[in-house]
Structures are given as C-alpha cells and as structure tokens.
Design an enzyme around this catalytic site. Structure first.
Site, PDB file in Angstrom:
ATOM      1  N   ARG A  54       1.037  -1.235  -0.505  1.00 10.15           N
ATOM      2  CA  ARG A  54      -0.458  -0.356   0.269  1.00 10.15           C
ATOM      3  C   ARG A  54       1.392   0.766   0.211  1.00 10.15           C
ATOM      4  NH1 ARG A  54      -3.797  -1.218   4.927  1.00 10.15           N
ATOM      5  NH2 ARG A  54      -4.276  -3.525   4.660  1.00 10.15           N
ATOM      6  N   ASP A  56      -0.205   5.206   1.519  1.00 13.99           N
ATOM      7  CA  ASP A  56      -0.904   5.808   1.607  1.00 13.99           C
ATOM      8  C   ASP A  56      -1.212   7.336   1.083  1.00 13.99           C
ATOM      9  OD1 ASP A  56      -0.204   4.914   3.776  1.00 13.99           O
ATOM     10  OD2 ASP A  56       0.976   6.167   4.946  1.00 13.99           O
ATOM     11  N   TYR A 114      12.338   3.092  -1.398  1.00 16.21           N
ATOM     12  CA  TYR A 114      11.607   4.849  -2.290  1.00 16.21           C
ATOM     13  C   TYR A 114      13.194   5.383  -1.998  1.00 16.21           C
ATOM     14  CZ  TYR A 114       7.076   2.541  -0.316  1.00 16.21           C
ATOM     15  OH  TYR A 114       5.353   1.763   0.043  1.00 16.21           O
ATOM     16  N   ARG A 199       8.166   7.954   6.367  1.00 13.43           N
ATOM     17  CA  ARG A 199       8.046   9.854   6.755  1.00 13.43           C
ATOM     18  C   ARG A 199       8.729   9.334   7.879  1.00 13.43           C
ATOM     19  NH1 ARG A 199       1.884  10.044   5.509  1.00 13.43           N
ATOM     20  NH2 ARG A 199       2.231  12.032   5.858  1.00 13.43           N
TER      21      ARG A 199
END
Length: 253
Positions: A54, A56, A114, A199
């Site tokens: 997933r 966000d 990422y 994050r």
C-alpha cells in the site's frame, strides 16, 4: 473441471496527489479501484488486483507492481494502449508480464525501495511532488545517523499506531541522503516497510540535520519502540515508491 488461469504482473506508476492511497476503501478515490475498473472495462469481466504494498494518501510511485488472473486467453496487442486510455492521466501501466501461477506481487517481493525528495526553492514542475524547505540541514549528520537504521530490525518507533501487523521487524539494506543539484534525496531499501515508516524516518533525520536532535538520539528512539519519541512525519507529497525486486524465476516471458 477447473478453468486454467494465467497470472500477470503489471508494472505501473502514478501521481498520488488525487488519490486516497492505493487500497480500495469505501467513499474514497484510490489507485487500486481505478486500475480494477479499467481492466474490468477493457476485458469485460470483473478483475481484482493485488499490489506489492500500500501507499498512503498523496504518496507517489515511479514503480508499483500488481498481479491479476485471467482465463487461458491471448491478450490483444493493444492491451496496454487501450487500458492506459481508460485510466486517468495520473496512472500509467508500462509493462505486462506473464508469471508463475502462484507468483505473488506482495509476498514474493524481495526488496522494496523508496526515495524522498526535498527542494529548497520554488519549482512549479515539482509542485505536489516534493517537500520544500527554506533552510538546508546538515547532510553529513543525517547520513551518519541513518547508519543506525542498518543495525536494527524492530522499527515500531516509526510505525503508525494502531496498525494491524504481526510484528515490526524490517531488514533495511540501504539508507542514505544524496545531494543532487538543488534537490536532497533520501534513498531507503528494505525487505518490507511499516505504515508511515519512511516519512517518520525522514522527519526524524531532518530534525537531526537541523540540530533539534542529536545523532545518537536515533539509536535511543529505535530502542524505545515509542512513536512519540520519533520526529513528525514528513509530508506525503515528497515520497515515491521507486523499485520492487522479485526473483527472476517467477517470470515466464
């Protein structure tokens, strides 16, 4: 008699700005729903997909992978062109590959990567795709602190609270900052990630870069397993899912 099924991997990218994340939810505009609708429309039958993971709300993907099943049939040559024409402009499917019948976009992924983008001046071409800061943090301090991430595997301190997971263990293979022109990029690769993890890591390292926390504090934060000890999560708009690695033997073409 059971119908023969073929399984396919789609490689795609999307601008996460308009979407309420990847996963289908009630009363929300999601990437997964858009792709399933486009595939179902073109193939004229209900199609369900499974993503590698997933993302966000507001998070982007320069590379995402999902799988879906079809009966034994030949896909038309215009498959990608036709499905892309149905999809909104913020989503693009780049490749389709036939895989082993039991290949799984989520569970077979060996590594996920990422990157997080920070800019220091207004850039209309990166609007909604970067976090703009007005002062430069100390990149050396942040890179020194980031090395603690490679020494531990329990990252509950960086996970969103009330997350339904069996454990908080992740093996991080790479974590470093790169200065590139007027951009600052954070690269991180692991076998899996927790919700909100990247994050939260970025936000914590930025606090260290500005001297609000010490380099050694990152080790203390990890050992605390307490989300309140870590920094505030960086904005979603700067985060990109960028690479997913699979065993090569799952591909049939």
């Amino acid at each position: 008699m059971n119908e023969t099924k073929n399984r396919y991997f789609l490689q795609l990218s999307y601008h996460g700005g308009p979407f309420h994340g990847w996963q289908i939810q009630q009363n929300a505009f999601t990437v997964q729903e858009c792709i399933e609708n486009a595939l179902s429309t073109f193939l004229r039958k209900p199609i369900a997909i499974m993503g590698s993971g997933r993302t966000d709300t507001g998070v982007h993907a320069s590379m995402q992978v999902c799988h879906f099943d079809l009966p034994d049939m030949t896909l038309p040559e215009n498959f990608l062109k036709a499905v892309n024409a149905i999809l909104p402009k913020e989503i693009a499917i780049h490749t389709i590959r036939k895989v082993q019948p039991d290949a799984h976009a989520r569970f077979d992924a060996l590594k996920r990567s990422y990157f997080y983008r920070i800019i220091f001046s207004k850039n209309p071409f990166l609007e909604g795709m970067a976090w703009q800061l007005f002062h430069r943090p100390d990149v050396n301090r942040m890179n020194e602190a980031a090395q603690f991430l490679l020494q531990y595997e329990d990252f509950e301190c960086f996970s969103k609270v009330h997350t339904e997971v069996n454990h908080f263990r992740c093996k991080i293979f790479e974590a470093h900052w790169e200065q590139k022109d007027d951009q600052l990029l954070f690269h991180i690769t692991a076998n899996r990630f927790l919700r909100g993890m990247v994050r939260a890591i970025v936000g914590t390292l930025i606090e260290i870069g500005f001297g609000h926390k010490q380099i050694e504090d990152l080790e203390r934060i990890i050992l605390s397993k307490d989300r309140t000890q870590a920094g505030k999560a960086a904005p979603a708009k700067g985060l990109f899912l960028s690479q997913i690695t699979y065993p090569t033997n799952i591909y049939l073409d």
